[in-house]
Design a protein around this motif. Sequence first.
Motif, mmCIF file in Angstrom:
data_model
loop_
_atom_site.group_PDB
_atom_site.id
_atom_site.type_symbol
_atom_site.label_atom_id
_atom_site.label_comp_id
_atom_site.label_asym_id
_atom_site.label_seq_id
_atom_site.Cartn_x
_atom_site.Cartn_y
_atom_site.Cartn_z
ATOM 1 N N TYR A 80 32.067 38.242 -3.113
ATOM 2 C CA TYR A 80 30.919 37.428 -3.521
ATOM 3 C C TYR A 80 30.620 36.386 -2.434
ATOM 4 O O TYR A 80 29.475 36.228 -2.005
ATOM 5 N N VAL A 81 31.658 35.689 -1.981
ATOM 6 C CA VAL A 81 31.494 34.669 -0.935
ATOM 7 C C VAL A 81 31.031 35.321 0.363
ATOM 8 O O VAL A 81 30.143 34.802 1.049
ATOM 9 N N ALA A 82 31.586 36.489 0.704
ATOM 10 C CA ALA A 82 31.172 37.206 1.920
ATOM 11 C C ALA A 82 29.701 37.591 1.837
ATOM 12 O O ALA A 82 28.956 37.479 2.823
ATOM 13 N N MET A 83 29.248 38.040 0.656
ATOM 14 C CA MET A 83 27.844 38.398 0.481
ATOM 15 C C MET A 83 26.936 37.182 0.689
ATOM 16 O O MET A 83 25.892 37.281 1.319
ATOM 17 N N LEU A 84 27.342 36.029 0.162
ATOM 18 C CA LEU A 84 26.555 34.804 0.368
ATOM 19 C C LEU A 84 26.351 34.549 1.861
ATOM 20 O O LEU A 84 25.252 34.233 2.317
ATOM 21 N N ARG A 85 27.424 34.685 2.601
ATOM 22 C CA ARG A 85 27.361 34.411 4.041
ATOM 23 C C ARG A 85 26.576 35.478 4.791
ATOM 24 O O ARG A 85 25.785 35.164 5.680
ATOM 25 N N GLU A 86 26.768 36.741 4.431
ATOM 26 C CA GLU A 86 26.046 37.834 5.099
ATOM 27 C C GLU A 86 24.544 37.738 4.861
ATOM 28 O O GLU A 86 23.741 38.010 5.752
ATOM 29 N N GLU A 87 24.158 37.379 3.647
ATOM 30 C CA GLU A 87 22.748 37.283 3.293
ATOM 31 C C GLU A 87 22.135 35.947 3.701
ATOM 32 O O GLU A 87 20.965 35.699 3.441
ATOM 33 N N ALA A 88 22.939 35.088 4.301
ATOM 34 C CA ALA A 88 22.511 33.755 4.736
ATOM 35 C C ALA A 88 21.934 32.943 3.572
ATOM 36 O O ALA A 88 20.949 32.225 3.713
#
Length: 154
Positions: A80-88
């Motif tokens: 979930y946290v990785a997705m936040l960062r990937e999607e900016a």
Amino acid sequence: MLVCPHDYAKKSNHFATKFDHVITYEEVTQFLAGRASSAMEELRARLLHRAALLTQATTKARRGYEAVALADIDRFSEKYVAMLREEAIVLEPGSAMLSNGRPGERRTMIFAPNALPKWAFLPQTRLVHQLREANANINLYGWGDFFTEIAITM
């Protein structure tokens, strides 16, 4: 309004006094049992079942509780946290989102306080993404009281 076990309200009085009203599980249990005493069969059974659930929750609070960490919850949180960062997505994860050892019943993502605008008229609040039963809810606690001011600002 805070609905909680009596012992919790007493132990966390500094927190409980921030609410307009505190209703204890024990009070709700008594109310349900009282209604059940004069209710017809099916309604009586439902009211007694609800009272039993609250009694169980109160008993659990009294005997203590130890959360069991689940690796699947940790993996989900990491993705979930990785997705936040990937999607900016411009929301900073809160400390609980970044920690390991989350229990299985943990179904919320609580963002850091600086994820919210710093408008002087807003109360201290937090942004929470609740995940349950395939629903996602974004809660901006306390913002409803300031709807007019928020609408003007936006």
